[in-house]
Enzyme design. Structure first.
Site, PDB file in Angstrom:
ATOM      1  N   GLU A 161       0.737  -1.103   0.000  1.00 10.04           N
ATOM      2  CA  GLU A 161      -0.283   0.015   0.521  1.00 10.04           C
ATOM      3  C   GLU A 161       0.667   1.325  -0.325  1.00 10.04           C
ATOM      4  OE1 GLU A 161      -3.903   0.566   2.184  1.00 10.04           O
ATOM      5  OE2 GLU A 161      -2.943  -1.366   3.302  1.00 10.04           O
ATOM      6  N   GLY A 193      -7.874   2.841   8.577  1.00 14.41           N
ATOM      7  CA  GLY A 193      -8.786   2.544   9.650  1.00 14.41           C
ATOM      8  C   GLY A 193      -7.771   0.684  10.862  1.00 14.41           C
TER       9      GLY A 193
END
Length: 749
Positions: A161, A193
C-alpha cells in the site's frame, strides 16, 4: 446505462484498468484509463510516464463504493458474490465490451483481510476469484502461489500500500521527470482504520547506510527506465479504529484498577477525555484489548484534548525494544529523516480528520490544528448534534464546518452530509492520534523554520508544490490533485500502464510489482500468503479454555506454535536415537520378502516376479525403497554386528549308480541380474539356487571346488536313486559321506 460506443473519439486507442480497493470498512471500485503508448505523440510527452486518468468521461462515474468491508464475510463466504455484483456491473457498464478481455481487473484486499485467519482468507479469495471468472470478461491472472487468480485477487501487505501510494503521489507531483540528480520525490503517509504506512526515498547519503530499501522501476513512454530506492514500513494495529479499540481497552482497565467497590447499578461510567463533552457512548465487552470482566460500560466524554493527547501517547509503544540503531515507534526501524529537506504528503485519515471537520486540509500547521481540536472537544455534544442537524436540513455541502457568505465566514460548526455522526463522535480521538503519530511517532518537529533550507532542491520543491496548488510546508494533507484522487490504487495503475511500454532493449527485464522485483532472500517484506499451519486460528478457538497466564499476550509468543515445534523436535530426536533399530527392521523386512517370493518359485516351479526385481520387464519397487535404504545405511554411525562365520570344509562329491547318462532336472527360477538363470549346472549336474546358498563375487553359485571354503546353511545333501525303489516311490533322505549341492535331484534309469 449502455456501454460507451467505440465510435467515441475519446475511446480511440484507450486502455483501461479496474482496481477494487477491498478495505476494512468498504470496497471501492475505481476505473482508470490511459492512451496506448504506441499512439502517443513524440517530443516532451515521451519523457514522462503514461498519463493515467479517470476511466469514464463522466467524472462522477469512475468510482463506486459498497459497504461493509469484504472481511465481514469471514463466516459467510457465499455472501461475497451478491456483495461484489453491483461493482462488477458498474465496471461492465462503463468499459466497452470489445476491450474488456484486455482490461486487467484487480481486487486487492488490505488490513481488514490481513486480520482474518488463513482459512477465512483462502475461502473469501476463492469465492471472489470464482465470481470474477464467471461473471465478467475482464482479464485475470492464472492460478499461482499468490492465489487462485494469481496476482489479480490477493491480499496486499501494508508495505505494498505504501509503495503504490508513494508512486501515486510522485506521479501527480511530477516527481519522476527530470534527471536523476534533480529529481524530487515526496514522502508518503497513509492512515486507515487498521494500519498506517510511511514510504519515502532517503537522501543519497542515507541510502548508503539504510537497510531494506525497495527498488522501484518504472518505464517512461520513450522506453527509458527510472529507478528509485524507497524505504517503506507499516504499523498494523495503528490505524485510527484499531488504535481506538486499544485505547478503550486500556482506559477501562485503568478504571477497573482504581475504581471503588462495585455498586448495584447495572452499568458503569468511565470518563473519557477523547470524547466531546457529555457524549455518552456505550461500549460492548472487550475481549481482545482488555482483560476486564464482560460488564457493560458507558464512556462519558469530558472533552479535554490535552488529556487525550497524554492518554493516547502510550499507545505508540515508544519503549519497545529496537532491534536496530534507529526506530520510530513500536520498535520499527526507519532510516533518519531530514525534515528540513524532506516533504511529506498524507492522505486518507490525515485528510478526513483535518478537512471534513476542522476545514484545515492542505498545509499543516500544528498550532492551528491543535487549537481547532481543543475547541471541538470542549463543545457540548448536544450543541454539535444541533449544528449537524441544521447543516443536514440546509443541504450544506462544504464539509469543512464553515458557512461563507460573500467570501466571509459567517458561521462555524456546520458540516456537510458526508460528515456522519460517527465521524463527529470520534473526531476528538482521531485528531489527538494523528498529532501523536506525526510528532511523537514519526518525529516531525512541531516548529519549522518558515525560511527553511534555501538549497536548490527546496526551491524547486516549493515551485513544484505551488504549481500543483500545494504549499511548501513539511507536511500537507491532500485528497486529490486536479481532478484525480490520490490513492494507492492510482499507483498500482501507473505501474500497470508502465508495464505496457515497450523497453528500449530486448535485454531489459520486464516490469513487475516492487515486492516481486527484489533479489531472492534479500527483502524482509514478504507477500501475504496463508501459512501452512494457522496457529492464530487455533489459538482463537482454544483461548477461552486456557488461563490468561499462558496466552500469547502474557508469554510474548504463540503457545500453540511452541507446543507444535517442541513436539516435532521430540519426534525427530526419537527417530534419531532409534535409527539403528529402524535400519535393522527395514533390512529384515526386505530380506523376508525376498525369501518369500523365491520360496514360492521353488515350490510351484514357475517364475514369480519379485517386487524387488530390477528387471525392466517386471514390477519393481526399487525406486520407492532406494531412498529409504540409502537413509537407513547412512543414518547409523556403525553397521550392526553379525555373528562370526564358522567355516567348515566339506568335500561334496557326485555319485552315479550307472555309467548311463544322468538326467538332471532343475526348477525354472527367476533370472539373476546378470541375465543368467539361478539354476546352473555343475559338472553336468543340475543345481538349483536356494536362498542362503553361497555365491561368488560375480553372482554365480559356488561350484564343488569352491564350496570347501564356505559354510553351507544346510549340512545334508539328498540323493534319490530311482533304481532301488519301486515305481512312484521315493527313497528317504540319507546322510552319507557323499554330498550333492542342495536342491539337486538325480534320477537313475
Amino acid at each position: 446505462m449502455p456501454p460507451p460506443s467505440s465510435a467515441n473519439s475519446w475511446l480511440i486507442a484507450r486502455r483501461f484498468g479496474v482496481v477494487i480497493d477491498a478495505g476494512s470498512s468498504g470496497s471501492r471500485l475505481q476505473i482508470y484509463s490511459w492512451k496506448d503508448a504506441r499512439v502517443v505523440d513524440g517530443g516532451r510527452a515521451l519523457n514522462a510516464l503514461p498519463k493515467v486518468e479517470k476511466g469514464t468521461q463522466d467524472s462522477e462515474e469512475w468510482s463506486m463504493k459498497t459497504e461493509p468491508g469484504i472481511s465481514s464475510f469471514a463466516d459467510n463466504p457465499d455472501g461475497v458474490a451478491p456483495y461484489l455484483a453491483p461493482l462488477i456491473e458498474h465496471a461492465r457498464a462503463h468499459i466497452p465490451p470489445s476491450v474488456q478481455p484486455d482490461t486487467p481487473i484487480f481486487l486487492l484486499a488490505t488490513a481488514g483481510m490481513r486480520l482474518l485467519s488463513s482459512k477465512q482468507q483462502a475461502d473469501i479469495l476463492q469465492v471472489t476469484c470464482n465470481f470474477l471468472r464467471s461473471q465478467s470478461n475482464f482479464r485475470l491472472d492464472s492460478a499461482s502461489a499468490a492465489g487462485p487468480c494469481g496476482s489479480s485477487v490477493r491480499i496486499i501487505t501494508g508495505e505494498e500500500e505504501g509503495l503504490f501510494g508513494w508512486i501515486a503521489v510522485n506521479y501527480l507531483m511530477d516527481g519522476f521527470t527530470g534527471s536523476s540528480e534533480d529529481r524530487l520525490t515526496y514522502g508518503f503517509l497513509d492512515m486507515g482504520g487498521a494500519s498506517t504506512q510511511i514510504a519515502f526515498e532517503p537522501s543519497h547519503k542515507e541510502q548508503d547506510k539504510s537497510e531494506n530499501l525497495i527498488d522501484i522501476r518504472l518505464r517512461l513512454l520513450n522506453g527509458r527506465e527510472v529507478h528509485h530506492k524507497v524505504f517503506v514500513t507499516t504499523w498494523l494495529g495503528y490505524g485510527t479504529n484499531q488504535a481506538r479499540e486499544r485505547y478503550v481497552g486500556a482506559t477501562v482497565d485503568t478504571h477497573e484498577a482504581h475504581r471503588l467497590p462495585p455498586v448495584s447499578s447495572a452499568e458503569e461510567v468511565v470518563l473519557d477525555p477523547c470524547l466531546p463533552k457529555n457524549l455518552r457512548l456505550p461500549v460492548s465487552p472487550l475481549d481482545t484489548f482488555s482483560s476486564h470482566p464482560k460488564t457493560p460500560y458507558i464512556l462519558l466524554g469530558t472533552g479535554s484534548f490535552e488529556q487525550c493527547l497524554q492518554q493516547t501517547l502510550p499507545l505508540l509503544n515508544k519503549n519497545a525494544p529496537c532491534p536496530d540503531t534507529h526506530c520510530l515507534f513500536n520498535g520499527v526501524y526507519v532510516p533518519p529523516i531530514d525534515f528540513s529537506a524532506s516533504h511529506f504528503i498524507g492522505i486518507s485519515e490525515y485528510w478526513y480528520s483535518s478537512e471534513h471537520v476542522f476545514g484545515l486540509g492542505g498545509a499543516y500547521d500544528v498550532i492551528q490544528y491543535e487549537r481547532a481540536a481543543s475547541e471541538f472537544c470542549a463543545r457540548d455534544w448536544t450543541d454539535i448534534l444541533k449544528q449537524h442537524e441544521v447543516s443536514r436540513q440546509q443541504g450544506r455541502l462544504g464539509g469543512d464546518g464553515q458557512v461563507e457568505q460573500d467570501g466571509q465566514v459567517v458561521n462555524t460548526g456546520v458540516w456537510g452530509p458526508q460528515v456522519e455522526i460517527a465521524r463527529l463522535q470520534l473526531q476528538c480521538f482521531k485528531a489527538a492520534w494523528i498529532v501523536n503519530v506525526l510528532h511523537e511517532g514519526i518525529g516531525m518537529p512541531r516548529i519549522v523554520d518558515p525560511g527553511g533550507n534555501s538549497t536548490g532542491h527546496d526551491n524547486k520543491a516549493e515551485a513544484q508544490a505551488q504549481r500543483m496548488g500545494l504549499g511548501r510546508p513539511t507536511f500537507q494533507s491532500i485528497d486529490s490533485v486536479g481532478d484525480v484522487s490520490v490513492s494507492w490504487t492510482l499507483g498500482k495503475m501507473v505501474l500497470e500502464a508502465s508495464k505496457e511500454v515497450a523497453p528500449l532493449s530486448t535485454e531489459d527485464r520486464p516490469l513487475v510489482d516492487p515486492l516481486d522485483d527484489q533479489p531472492s532472500g534479500t527483502s524482509v517484506i514478504k507477500p501475504v500468503r496463508p501459512p501452512f499451519f494457522d496457529f492464530a486460528s487455533i489459538e482463537d478457538r482454544i483461548s477461552g479454555h486456557l488461563p490468561s497466564s499462558i496466552s500469547r499476550q502474557s508469554l510474548g509468543f504463540s503457545p500453540v506454535a511452541f507446543f507444535f515445534y517442541s513436539s516435532l523436535c521430540i519426534i525427530l530426536l526419537f527417530l534419531y536415537r532409534m535409527r539403528h533399530r529402524l535400519r535393522s527392521t527395514l533390512r529384515r523386512y526386505r530380506r523376508d520378502h525376498d525369501f518369500g517370493y523365491e520360496s514360492y518359485s521353488l515350490e510351484d516351479g514357475t517364475r514369480s516376479p519379485s517386487p524387488w526385481s530390477s528387471s525392466p520387464n517386471r514390477l519393481s519397487f526399487d525406486p520407492i525403497f532406494r531412498p529409504i535404504k540409502h537413509l537407513s545405511t547412512t543414518l547409523g554411525s556403525r553397521p550392526p554386528r553379525l555373528p562370526p562365520v564358522q567355516a567348515r570344509s566339506y568335500a561334496p562329491s557326485l555319485r552315479r549308480t550307472r555309467n548311463s547318462p544322468t538326467r538332471s532336472f532343475s526348477y525354472p527360477l527367476a533370472k539373476s541380474p546378470n541375465g543368467l538363470s539361478t539354476s546352473d549346472t555343475i559338472n553336468g549336474t543340475a543345481t538349483a539356487f536356494v536362498p542362503g546358498s553361497p555365491r561368488l563375487s560375480d553372482g554365480n553359485i559356488v561350484s564343488n571346488g569352491s564350496l570347501s571354503s564356505l559354510t553351507s546353511r544346510s549340512r545334508n545333501s539328498s540323493q534319490v536313486n530311482l533304481s532301488s525303489i519301486g515305481p512312484r516311490q521315493m527313497t528317504s533322505r540319507t546322510s552319507s559321506g557323499s554330498h550333492a549341492p542342495i536342491g539337486s535331484l538325480f534320477l537313475e534309469e
